[in-house]
Design an enzyme around this catalytic site. Structure first.
Site, short mmCIF file in Angstrom:
data_model
loop_
_atom_site.label_atom_id
_atom_site.label_comp_id
_atom_site.label_asym_id
_atom_site.label_seq_id
_atom_site.Cartn_x
_atom_site.Cartn_y
_atom_site.Cartn_z
N LYS A 1 7.79 -16.79 -11.52
CA LYS A 1 7.08 -15.58 -11.96
C LYS A 1 5.83 -15.94 -12.76
CE LYS A 1 7.82 -11.21 -14.17
NZ LYS A 1 8.46 -10.60 -15.30
N ASP B 1 -5.16 -9.80 12.79
CA ASP B 1 -5.12 -8.37 13.11
C ASP B 1 -4.18 -8.16 14.30
OD1 ASP B 1 -5.85 -5.75 14.22
OD2 ASP B 1 -7.32 -5.83 12.60
N ILE B 2 -3.08 -7.46 14.03
CA ILE B 2 -2.01 -7.32 15.04
C ILE B 2 -2.50 -6.53 16.25
CG2 ILE B 2 0.31 -6.40 15.45
CD1 ILE B 2 0.82 -6.82 12.41
N PHE C 1 -4.37 3.36 14.75
CA PHE C 1 -4.63 4.39 13.74
C PHE C 1 -5.73 3.85 12.85
CE2 PHE C 1 -1.70 8.02 13.36
CZ PHE C 1 -0.94 7.79 14.48
N ASP D 1 -4.36 -6.47 4.95
CA ASP D 1 -5.43 -7.26 5.56
C ASP D 1 -5.42 -8.69 5.04
OD1 ASP D 1 -6.51 -5.30 7.22
OD2 ASP D 1 -7.54 -4.36 5.53
N LYS E 1 -11.37 -3.92 18.27
CA LYS E 1 -9.95 -4.23 18.48
C LYS E 1 -9.52 -3.98 19.92
CE LYS E 1 -9.01 -3.20 13.64
NZ LYS E 1 -7.97 -3.25 12.64
N ASN F 1 0.85 -1.20 0.00
CA ASN F 1 0.00 0.00 0.00
C ASN F 1 0.88 1.24 0.00
OD1 ASN F 1 0.56 0.80 2.85
ND2 ASN F 1 -0.31 -1.22 3.19
O1 PMT Z 1 3.07 5.97 6.55
P1 PMT Z 1 2.57 7.31 6.09
O2 PMT Z 1 2.74 7.52 4.62
O3 PMT Z 1 3.12 8.44 6.90
O4 PMT Z 1 0.98 7.33 6.32
C1 PMT Z 1 0.47 7.23 7.60
C2 PMT Z 1 -0.79 6.35 7.66
C3 PMT Z 1 -1.92 7.02 6.88
C4 PMT Z 1 -0.49 4.98 7.09
C5 PMT Z 1 -1.15 6.21 9.18
O5 PMT Z 1 -1.36 7.46 9.74
C6 PMT Z 1 -2.37 5.34 9.38
O6 PMT Z 1 -3.51 5.77 9.29
N1 PMT Z 1 -2.11 4.02 9.69
C7 PMT Z 1 -3.13 3.01 9.81
C8 PMT Z 1 -3.48 2.51 8.47
C9 PMT Z 1 -4.42 1.32 8.53
O7 PMT Z 1 -4.02 0.23 8.27
O8 PMT Z 1 -5.61 1.60 8.95
P2 PMT Z 1 -6.77 0.47 9.13
O9 PMT Z 1 -7.99 1.28 9.38
O10 PMT Z 1 -6.78 -0.45 7.95
O11 PMT Z 1 -6.37 -0.34 10.39
C10 PMT Z 1 -6.71 0.08 11.71
C11 PMT Z 1 -5.67 -0.34 12.71
O12 PMT Z 1 -5.52 -1.75 12.70
C12 PMT Z 1 -4.31 0.25 12.47
O13 PMT Z 1 -3.78 0.63 13.72
C13 PMT Z 1 -3.53 -0.89 11.86
O14 PMT Z 1 -2.14 -0.80 12.19
C14 PMT Z 1 -4.17 -2.10 12.53
N2 PMT Z 1 -4.12 -3.35 11.76
C15 PMT Z 1 -4.77 -3.50 10.58
C16 PMT Z 1 -4.73 -4.73 9.94
C17 PMT Z 1 -4.01 -5.79 10.52
N3 PMT Z 1 -3.94 -7.00 9.96
N4 PMT Z 1 -3.37 -5.60 11.68
C18 PMT Z 1 -3.41 -4.41 12.31
O15 PMT Z 1 -2.81 -4.24 13.38
#
Ligand code: PMT
Length: 439
Positions: A320, A339-340, A357, A310, A375, A241
């Site tokens: 390949k 999901d971590i 975040f 995800d 979460k 991403n």
């Molecule tokens: O890295 P930059 O370019 O500076 O950009 C910053 C950012 C936009 C990436 C950052 O600020 C941000 O928003 N990070 C979270 C992105 C994200 O994955 O959001 P989400 O809504 O999909 O996930 C929510 C939370 O679950 C996040 O804390 C994520 O780390 C966590 N997660 C998601 C999926 C997964 N399998 N495990 C997780 O822990």
């Protein structure tokens, strides 16, 4: 381009007793020509090399040379009031050592000790003095306190030797000052690479780079995840991403500046490791999960800023993928990654204060509330990633912060490093509040 790069900036220029003091005349002139208001402070030794009258004429201000005197009614304490930056050029080994010890025995050491603005030093000395363990340790200590070091360079030295230790040229010092004051971060100073002038890189919250370290985070172990993850499709292709890691690295940097013990678990990025931060590099979501697990039980605060994939391929291909074999359409079978942050939030034992975040494009509040419940988070920081000027990969961001009780606060658009500073203050305060309630 005749733009005044330092308009309305107040700079204190400290000059200590090295031959390079003569170069400080040119530096002073250049700072003033670019709009800065420069106040000069000299040690007694420096006045033996260049007279204070020269600097008075260049800066249009009296020069402070004695702790018992004042220049234009401003003494060694007042001179740094409202200053944007304190630059010591040249900085002798003696002055650096005194700064480490917190000594205040002349106009420069006293005024720098009393200053609350960022400090930059441009060391100048004989090579053997520079590579002496005492000086190297002093430089490292100063850097760990947030002082910026403009590494000296190789060349002819005043003593007749040639080698490392010559003060950086005025143009380099000037560019460095401009970069700092225009909010760019400097690369960490590496004592093994004296030639490398730390290049301006990322924005920094300059007001937080004080002479003394902030102690808000002292004693806390903070784990931050940052950047994207990559899931293999075949040996040449990945699912990833747009995360650059900038937000997470800025949080790690600010947490370390606040005195915390910081571990940064990073997906693939091009960023330099912030000062005083331990970094664990990972590629995939499951590697990130393993690295996070290895830190649990010790962490007080966990911040999941990484954009974790995800899904991953059930079975990545060993060779390949050939389009001739798949025709018009290609179907890849994906399986959900664990999901971590949800794993961390649901820990029964050793659960840290857990901050997530959320990268959202719509329904911000509803999505934030859902994620916080699902979460089991203590805080969630919501980014609007539909706005291309903030969020993924940009230098700026804006955020709304929610707790399980609802909205906590909102931060408008600002540089990621400034936002990280405000967020870390908030996260640590909320952690301390939650901790004092539990106790
Ligand atoms: O890295 P930059 O370019 O500076 O950009 C910053 C950012 C936009 C990436 C950052 O600020 C941000 O928003 N990070 C979270 C992105 C994200 O994955 O959001 P989400 O809504 O999909 O996930 C929510 C939370 O679950 C996040 O804390 C994520 O780390 C966590 N997660 C998601 C999926 C997964 N399998 N495990 C997780 O822990």
């Amino acid at each position: 381009m005749s733009q005044l790069l330092l308009q309305n900036r107040k700079i204190v220029l400290g000059i200590t007793g090295g031959i390079a003091a003569y170069k400080a005349c040119e530096l002073c002139r250049k700072l003033i020509k670019n709009g800065a208001d420069v106040r000069v402070v000299m040690t007694e030794a420096a006045t033996k090399l260049v007279t204070p009258n020269t600097f008075a004429a260049l800066s249009h201000h009296e020069v402070l040379t004695d702790i018992f005197d004042s220049a234009e009614g401003i003494d060694h304490i007042g001179i740094t009031k409202d200053a944007d930056l304190y630059v010591i050029a040249p900085a002798t080994a003696n002055t650096l050592a005194k700064m480490v010890a917190g000594m205040a025995d002349n106009a420069v050491t006293t005024s720098v000790l009393a200053s609350a603005c960022p400090v930059v030093v441009a060391p100048a000395m004989n090579t053997r003095m520079l590579i002496n363990e005492a000086t190297k340790d002093n430089l490292k200590t100063l850097q760990s306190r947030g002082i910026f070091i403009i590494a000296p360079e190789e060349g002819d030295l005043a003593c007749g030797d040639s080698g490392m230790g010559r003060m950086r040229n005025v143009d380099d010092i000037f560019s460095y000052i401009c970069a700092l004051l225009n909010e760019h971060i400097a690369l960490p100073y590496d004592p093994t690479k004296f030639t490398a002038l730390p290049a301006p890189q990322e924005p920094i919250a300059i007001t937080q780079t004080k002479l003394l370290p902030k102690s808000h985070g002292a004693g806390l172990k903070i784990v931050v995840t940052a950047g994207p993850t990559e899931e293999s499709i075949d040996p040449a292709r990945v699912i990833t991403n747009k995360s650059s890691g900038k937000m997470g690295y800025a949080l790690a940097q600010m947490a370390a500046t606040m005195g915390a013990d910081v571990t940064l678990i990073s997906g693939p990025t091009n960023l330099a490791t912030p000062n005083n931060v331990k970094r664990i590099d990972v590629t995939t979501a499951s590697q990130m999960l393993d690295a996070v697990k290895s830190q649990m039980g010790q962490a007080d605060i966990f911040i999941g800023c990484a954009a974790v994939a995800d899904y991953r391929l059930i079975e990545p291909m060993n060779t390949k993928l050939k389009k001739e074999e798949h025709g018009e359409f290609l179907t890849l079978q994906l399986v959900k990654n664990e999901d971590i942050i949800s794993y961390v939030g649901h820990l029964d034992e050793g659960r840290p204060f857990t901050v997530g975040f959320a990268a959202e494009t719509d329904n911000f509040q509803k999505n934030a509330e859902d994620k916080i419940q699902r979460k089991k988070l203590d805080l969630i920081i919501v980014n609007n990633v539909a706005d291309r000027e903030i969020g993924f990969n940009s230098n700026d961001n804006a955020a709304s912060v929610y707790s399980p009780k609802g909205i906590v606060t909102e931060f408008g658009k600002m540089s990621k490093i400034k936002l990280a500073d405000l967020l870390m203050e908030l996260i640590i305060s909320q952690y301390k509040e939650a901790h004092s309630t539990k106790a």
